[in-house]
Design a protein around this motif. Sequence first.
Motif, PDB file in Angstrom:
ATOM      1  N   GLY A 163      20.995  50.837  17.601  1.00 55.27           N
ATOM      2  CA  GLY A 163      19.966  51.621  16.792  1.00 55.27           C
ATOM      3  C   GLY A 163      18.569  50.831  17.106  1.00 55.27           C
ATOM      4  O   GLY A 163      17.555  51.404  16.672  1.00 55.27           O
ATOM      5  N   ALA A 164      18.572  50.093  18.146  1.00 48.80           N
ATOM      6  CA  ALA A 164      17.174  49.307  18.581  1.00 48.80           C
ATOM      7  C   ALA A 164      16.188  50.127  19.452  1.00 48.80           C
ATOM      8  O   ALA A 164      16.887  50.777  20.513  1.00 48.80           O
ATOM      9  CB  ALA A 164      17.347  47.837  19.117  1.00 48.80           C
ATOM     10  N   ALA A 165      15.027  49.898  19.250  1.00 44.62           N
ATOM     11  CA  ALA A 165      14.155  50.878  20.061  1.00 44.62           C
ATOM     12  C   ALA A 165      13.730  50.031  21.381  1.00 44.62           C
ATOM     13  O   ALA A 165      13.033  50.601  22.258  1.00 44.62           O
ATOM     14  CB  ALA A 165      12.794  51.183  19.304  1.00 44.62           C
ATOM     15  N   PHE A 182      12.709  48.807  27.013  1.00 40.43           N
ATOM     16  CA  PHE A 182      12.809  50.025  26.077  1.00 40.43           C
ATOM     17  C   PHE A 182      13.259  51.237  26.946  1.00 40.43           C
ATOM     18  O   PHE A 182      12.875  51.318  27.932  1.00 40.43           O
ATOM     19  CB  PHE A 182      11.758  50.293  25.274  1.00 40.43           C
ATOM     20  CG  PHE A 182      10.265  50.521  25.999  1.00 40.43           C
ATOM     21  CD1 PHE A 182       9.952  51.900  25.883  1.00 40.43           C
ATOM     22  CD2 PHE A 182       9.653  49.471  26.801  1.00 40.43           C
ATOM     23  CE1 PHE A 182       8.634  52.426  26.542  1.00 40.43           C
ATOM     24  CE2 PHE A 182       8.456  49.987  27.392  1.00 40.43           C
ATOM     25  CZ  PHE A 182       7.903  51.193  27.145  1.00 40.43           C
ATOM     26  N   ASN A 183      14.113  51.889  26.222  1.00 37.85           N
ATOM     27  CA  ASN A 183      14.273  53.369  27.014  1.00 37.85           C
ATOM     28  C   ASN A 183      13.645  54.609  26.647  1.00 37.85           C
ATOM     29  O   ASN A 183      13.551  54.859  25.152  1.00 37.85           O
ATOM     30  CB  ASN A 183      16.040  53.510  26.883  1.00 37.85           C
ATOM     31  CG  ASN A 183      16.836  52.405  27.448  1.00 37.85           C
ATOM     32  OD1 ASN A 183      16.586  51.615  28.241  1.00 37.85           O
ATOM     33  ND2 ASN A 183      18.409  52.410  26.781  1.00 37.85           N
ATOM     34  N   VAL A 184      13.543  55.252  27.483  1.00 37.24           N
ATOM     35  CA  VAL A 184      12.554  56.440  27.101  1.00 37.24           C
ATOM     36  C   VAL A 184      13.066  57.715  28.062  1.00 37.24           C
ATOM     37  O   VAL A 184      13.788  57.388  29.242  1.00 37.24           O
ATOM     38  CB  VAL A 184      11.191  56.479  27.567  1.00 37.24           C
ATOM     39  CG1 VAL A 184      10.561  55.599  26.436  1.00 37.24           C
ATOM     40  CG2 VAL A 184      10.944  55.933  29.136  1.00 37.24           C
ATOM     41  N   THR A 190      17.354  59.487  31.174  1.00 36.32           N
ATOM     42  CA  THR A 190      16.863  58.157  30.447  1.00 36.32           C
ATOM     43  C   THR A 190      16.522  57.387  31.299  1.00 36.32           C
ATOM     44  O   THR A 190      17.303  57.037  32.376  1.00 36.32           O
ATOM     45  CB  THR A 190      17.814  57.906  29.364  1.00 36.32           C
ATOM     46  OG1 THR A 190      18.151  58.690  28.372  1.00 36.32           O
ATOM     47  CG2 THR A 190      17.446  56.495  28.644  1.00 36.32           C
ATOM     48  N   TYR A 191      15.373  56.547  31.026  1.00 35.18           N
ATOM     49  CA  TYR A 191      15.011  55.612  32.095  1.00 35.18           C
ATOM     50  C   TYR A 191      14.632  54.309  31.216  1.00 35.18           C
ATOM     51  O   TYR A 191      14.159  54.443  30.054  1.00 35.18           O
ATOM     52  CB  TYR A 191      13.630  56.053  32.838  1.00 35.18           C
ATOM     53  CG  TYR A 191      13.835  57.296  33.516  1.00 35.18           C
ATOM     54  CD1 TYR A 191      14.402  57.496  34.693  1.00 35.18           C
ATOM     55  CD2 TYR A 191      13.572  58.526  32.800  1.00 35.18           C
ATOM     56  CE1 TYR A 191      14.629  58.707  35.308  1.00 35.18           C
ATOM     57  CE2 TYR A 191      13.974  59.700  33.486  1.00 35.18           C
ATOM     58  CZ  TYR A 191      14.278  59.701  34.616  1.00 35.18           C
ATOM     59  OH  TYR A 191      14.604  61.314  35.142  1.00 35.18           O
ATOM     60  N   THR A 192      14.714  53.152  31.889  1.00 38.81           N
ATOM     61  CA  THR A 192      14.247  52.023  31.326  1.00 38.81           C
ATOM     62  C   THR A 192      12.878  51.522  31.920  1.00 38.81           C
ATOM     63  O   THR A 192      12.567  51.186  32.929  1.00 38.81           O
ATOM     64  CB  THR A 192      15.404  50.724  31.644  1.00 38.81           C
ATOM     65  OG1 THR A 192      16.410  51.119  31.111  1.00 38.81           O
ATOM     66  CG2 THR A 192      14.858  49.508  31.018  1.00 38.81           C
ATOM     67  N   PHE A 193      11.922  51.291  30.776  1.00 39.37           N
ATOM     68  CA  PHE A 193      10.769  50.799  31.184  1.00 39.37           C
ATOM     69  C   PHE A 193      10.459  49.232  30.850  1.00 39.37           C
ATOM     70  O   PHE A 193      11.174  49.020  29.589  1.00 39.37           O
ATOM     71  CB  PHE A 193       9.693  51.511  30.453  1.00 39.37           C
ATOM     72  CG  PHE A 193       9.319  52.856  31.262  1.00 39.37           C
ATOM     73  CD1 PHE A 193       8.355  53.775  30.946  1.00 39.37           C
ATOM     74  CD2 PHE A 193      10.277  53.402  32.405  1.00 39.37           C
ATOM     75  CE1 PHE A 193       8.262  55.142  31.452  1.00 39.37           C
ATOM     76  CE2 PHE A 193      10.233  54.756  32.886  1.00 39.37           C
ATOM     77  CZ  PHE A 193       9.283  55.568  32.409  1.00 39.37           C
ATOM     78  N   VAL A 210       5.078  48.574  21.436  1.00 35.17           N
ATOM     79  CA  VAL A 210       6.434  48.802  21.658  1.00 35.17           C
ATOM     80  C   VAL A 210       7.181  47.925  20.699  1.00 35.17           C
ATOM     81  O   VAL A 210       8.333  48.416  20.289  1.00 35.17           O
ATOM     82  CB  VAL A 210       6.848  48.043  23.166  1.00 35.17           C
ATOM     83  CG1 VAL A 210       8.302  48.097  23.431  1.00 35.17           C
ATOM     84  CG2 VAL A 210       5.979  49.010  24.185  1.00 35.17           C
ATOM     85  N   GLU A 211       7.055  46.724  20.149  1.00 31.66           N
ATOM     86  CA  GLU A 211       7.597  46.241  19.015  1.00 31.66           C
ATOM     87  C   GLU A 211       7.891  47.140  17.912  1.00 31.66           C
ATOM     88  O   GLU A 211       8.738  46.879  16.967  1.00 31.66           O
ATOM     89  CB  GLU A 211       6.913  44.949  18.792  1.00 31.66           C
ATOM     90  CG  GLU A 211       7.186  43.647  20.074  1.00 31.66           C
ATOM     91  CD  GLU A 211       6.678  42.437  19.142  1.00 31.66           C
ATOM     92  OE1 GLU A 211       7.454  41.305  19.255  1.00 31.66           O
ATOM     93  OE2 GLU A 211       5.503  42.347  19.134  1.00 31.66           O
TER      94      GLU A 211
END
Length: 241
Positions: A163-165, A182-184, A190-193, A210-211
Amino acid sequence: MKKYLAVMLTAAMTFVLAGCGASGESAEDGKSEGVMTYEEYAAADIDTEVVIETYVQAKQSWWEDKATVYTQDQDGAYFLYDMACSEEDYEKLTPGTKIKVTGYKAEWSGEIEIIDAVFEIEEGSYIAEAMDVTDMLGSDELINYQNRFVSFQDMTVEDCGGGAAFLYSWDGSGTDGDDLYFNVSSNGQTYTFTVESYLCDNTTEVYNTVESLQVGDTVDMEGFLYWYEGVNPHITSVTVQ
């Protein structure tokens, strides 16, 4: 995952990113004698000497007379890793500054960069506008714009696990002040930025934003199209819709 373990953070308090009020100043299109066009640079073999003229967009770090800098001209972008640079000259590398760089083209986990470089400051100024590459995500075309200042629109924040963003460090083993991952998603992919902590530390707006993200948020972002075993943008601004 962390390339810059030995690099001291200096840029976060002073970088003025191209996406923060950038206004695309004009610059000379021509190259000086003996200087490569971006097309020639892109075609050059790895490990060969390259000579380019480019413009500082953001500074990542300086340590022991070496600087890591994001740069771009009107045709493409260049990531300068551990370029020879005194602390005094590092302060002169403000966004928009034109520099002539001589170094060697290198590749690291898919990232194309210039290493063992020296530079000189020239007359001229240019700050790039963010290029929207949202629709190129997942395509073979995207890598052609590596290291550019880019934007991503209407992307959805996805679960990083439990559940972590976001995660501190790529595997969640870090703490406040480390890189944020973080994933978007867009169009079902889905990609990791990344918020690279040497570029944007935990005092910056993007780090704090982002936090505070929640899974399911819709966000617009800007950053540099870095590559690590695939697209891994270094994000410099996040706006929650």
